[in-house]
Design a protein around this motif. Structure first.
Motif, short mmCIF file in Angstrom:
data_model
loop_
_atom_site.label_atom_id
_atom_site.label_comp_id
_atom_site.label_asym_id
_atom_site.label_seq_id
_atom_site.Cartn_x
_atom_site.Cartn_y
_atom_site.Cartn_z
N SER A 57 0.83 -1.21 0.00
CA SER A 57 0.00 0.00 0.00
C SER A 57 0.86 1.25 0.00
O SER A 57 0.45 2.29 -0.50
N TRP A 76 2.37 3.59 -3.79
CA TRP A 76 2.17 5.04 -3.68
C TRP A 76 3.42 5.71 -4.24
O TRP A 76 4.16 6.41 -3.55
N VAL A 94 3.94 9.59 -3.94
CA VAL A 94 3.57 10.07 -2.61
C VAL A 94 4.04 11.49 -2.35
O VAL A 94 3.34 12.29 -1.69
N TYR A 107 -5.66 7.05 -2.10
CA TYR A 107 -4.49 7.73 -1.55
C TYR A 107 -4.79 9.20 -1.23
O TYR A 107 -4.21 9.77 -0.29
N TRP A 161 -6.17 9.07 2.16
CA TRP A 161 -5.10 8.83 3.13
C TRP A 161 -4.32 10.11 3.38
O TRP A 161 -3.99 10.43 4.53
#
Length: 221
Positions: free
Chosen positions: A57, A61, A64, A209, A212
């Motif tokens: 996970s 990403w 990121v 994402y 998140w």
């Protein structure tokens, strides 16, 4: 006779050396760790980055840094990894980076792959956390809660237990945060949103994402 003995010794030691090299290369995720080393040699290591470690996970990403402008992030997560694997490669994952903060997403694969109890997974986390603290006593550490992946629904009860145990433990430790991404991934009825997952119902789309990032942003140093 001495020559034969000498040749035999050389042959014997050669076999041992080849065996050691073979098993080193066959060690789970050995290739991934070597790839990290190559990247560091090529690109260099930024000063005091935020270090991401864990499983797929985080691995997936790949952009990121785009979600957290102004933050220097090094992503050293490798797909499929368990807390067991982080413990196996603690030195390689932590020593080179001298991070300002460490963020962990790991444990989901432990639950799904090894059939452990919640207590066993928790002990794996405590071991890894202890290794971090031995190297970096004052570096802030954050743990992102294990997500409720639709494809792994049968494991949700143990996921809940592990998350609860880790959250409670981190409350007793200094310079730690527990980042709960559970609610933000649910719909208005409190059910896990399947639309933010890829077809495997395990890994996330960019929309996941984005959710998140909203939750994680206040915790980043």
């Amino acid at each position: 006779m001495r020559l034969y003995r000498h040749l035999f010794k050389l042959f014997f030691f050669g076999l041992i050396l080849n065996s050691l090299l073979f098993f080193a290369q066959e060690k789970p995720y050995w290739k991934e760790i070597q790839e990290f080393k190559k990247i560091d040699q090529t690109n260099g290591i930024p000063k005091k980055p935020i270090l991401l470690v864990g499983s797929s996970s985080f691995t997936k990403w790949t952009d990121v840094s785009n979600y957290f402008p102004g933050k220097t992030i090094v992503n050293r997560a490798f797909g499929g990894s368990r807390l067991l694997d982080l413990n196996n490669y603690t030195d390689e994952l932590l020593d080179p980076y001298k991070p300002k903060q460490i963020i962990i997403y790991c444990g989901e694969n432990d639950v799904a792959m090894d059939n452990p109890t919640a207590a066993e997974v928790f002990e794996r986390f405590k071991t890894f956390f202890g290794k971090i603290r031995a190297k970096y006593p004052k570096v802030p550490v954050a743990y992102v809660s294990i997500k409720y992946s639709p494809s792994r629904e049968k494991f949700w009860p143990i996921v809940t237990q592990v998350n609860t145990m880790i959250e409670s433990y981190l409350k007793t430790q200094k310079r730690t945060d527990y980042i709960d991404i559970t609610k933000v991934m649910n719909d208005a009825d409190g059910k896990v949103r399947t639309d933010i997952f890829l077809g495997d119902m395990l890994h996330m789309k960019p929309e996941g994402y984005q959710l998140w990032a909203k939750v994680m942003a206040p915790y980043l140093k």
